[in-house]
Design a protein around this motif. Structure first.
Motif, short mmCIF file in Angstrom:
data_model
loop_
_atom_site.label_atom_id
_atom_site.label_comp_id
_atom_site.label_asym_id
_atom_site.label_seq_id
_atom_site.Cartn_x
_atom_site.Cartn_y
_atom_site.Cartn_z
N ASN A 113 0.78 -1.53 -0.01
CA ASN A 113 -0.04 -0.01 0.06
C ASN A 113 0.77 1.26 -0.13
N ALA A 114 1.92 1.04 0.99
CA ALA A 114 3.16 2.44 1.16
C ALA A 114 3.34 2.32 -0.46
N VAL A 130 5.63 11.89 3.13
CA VAL A 130 6.44 12.37 4.32
C VAL A 130 5.78 11.02 5.14
N PHE A 131 6.46 9.89 5.11
CA PHE A 131 6.04 8.57 6.38
C PHE A 131 6.55 8.79 7.61
N PRO A 138 9.84 3.31 4.56
CA PRO A 138 10.06 3.50 2.88
C PRO A 138 10.51 2.14 2.36
N TRP A 139 12.19 1.74 2.71
CA TRP A 139 13.13 1.15 1.94
C TRP A 139 12.59 -0.54 2.46
N VAL A 144 9.49 -0.56 -1.89
CA VAL A 144 10.53 0.20 -3.12
C VAL A 144 9.97 -0.40 -4.77
N ARG A 145 9.24 -1.80 -4.85
CA ARG A 145 9.04 -2.83 -5.44
C ARG A 145 7.59 -1.52 -6.16
N ALA A 146 6.67 -2.05 -5.40
CA ALA A 146 5.20 -1.07 -5.41
C ALA A 146 5.26 0.19 -6.39
#
Length: 240
Positions: A113-114, A130-131, A138-139, A144-146
């Motif tokens: 989702n992110a 912003v996370f 986020p990493w 990363v793939r999504a």
């Protein structure tokens, strides 16, 4: 342990554990397409890994390690049939969000989702993401793939002091197509199960108009709708 084996072991740790990504400042890139996106965006590569006979797709000036067939598919969440992976430096956080349209993830837990949210935000013209501390890394390789490379092309900001803070909720607030979204704003989206906390520091709540009987949309789908409503209005469309 050989240098190659130690690098493969590091790749495995980075794919599996957030604490290792945080401690080393490195993350994993999975597949030739994402590797090309990262190189094009100026991401600093550290090591590239390929299985026999596989072309990484880009010229690299970092160590290029050949590993046995099937190795990369067995490394944690790097379940790729493409035979290419890499490690890279995590870009520095931006001290402040720049621009007039920012998306903030507050407690978003699912990496898929992110990543989809980041992809939609970038496609709709957001200048920063912003996370929050309670959100997924986020990493994370799945994030990363999504994101399909969008993470490489947008600043990740420490905070989002940009304009009006719009909280998203399926059951309250003004319909997004009835609100002027052309001014500076931060779109704040919440957790998959619980949504955005009702005490969250937002200036206004917005919702998405839906047919009767529909409870809500997935957070990534809802964010995509809202981001493109913002983009539509900024291209010259008006709130209805």
């Amino acid at each position: 342990m050989s240098s190659r084996n130690s690098r493969v072991a590091e790749l495995r740790r980075l794919a599996q554990k957030r604490r290792d990504r945080t401690a080393t400042g490195k993350f994993v890139i999975d597949g030739p397409r994402l590797l090309a996106e990262a190189a094009d965006a100026g991401i600093e590569l550290v090591d590239v890994f390929v299985e026999p006979g596989v072309d990484p797709g880009v010229a690299v000036d970092v160590p290029l390690w050949t590993v046995a067939e099937g190795v990369l598919a067995k490394i944690g969440s790097v379940a790729t049939p493409q035979g290419v992976a890499a490690t890279a430096r995590i870009p520095d956080l931006a001290p402040l969000a720049d621009g007039d349209f920012v998306v903030e993830l507050e407690g978003v837990a699912d990496p898929g989702n992110a990543g989809t949210i980041v992809r939609s935000a970038v496609a709709a013209g957001a200048q920063a993401v912003v996370f929050s501390p309670g959100s997924v890394d986020p990493w994370n390789p799945k994030t990363v793939r999504a994101s399909a490379g969008a993470l490489f092309r947008v600043p990740l900001a420490v905070a989002a002091p940009v304009g009006e803070r719009l909280g998203t909720d399926p059951h309250q607030g003004d319909s997004c197509d009835q609100v002027d979204l052309t001014g500076p704003l931060t779109l704040v989206v919440g957790n998959e199960s619980h949504g955005l906390d009702q005490t969250a520091p937002v200036d206004r709540w917005v919702s998405i108009p839906m047919a009767d009987g529909v409870e809500s949309l997935n957070v990534a789908a809802a964010t995509t709708v809202l981001c493109f409503e913002i983009a539509r209005q900024r291209r010259g469309g008006h709130a209805l």
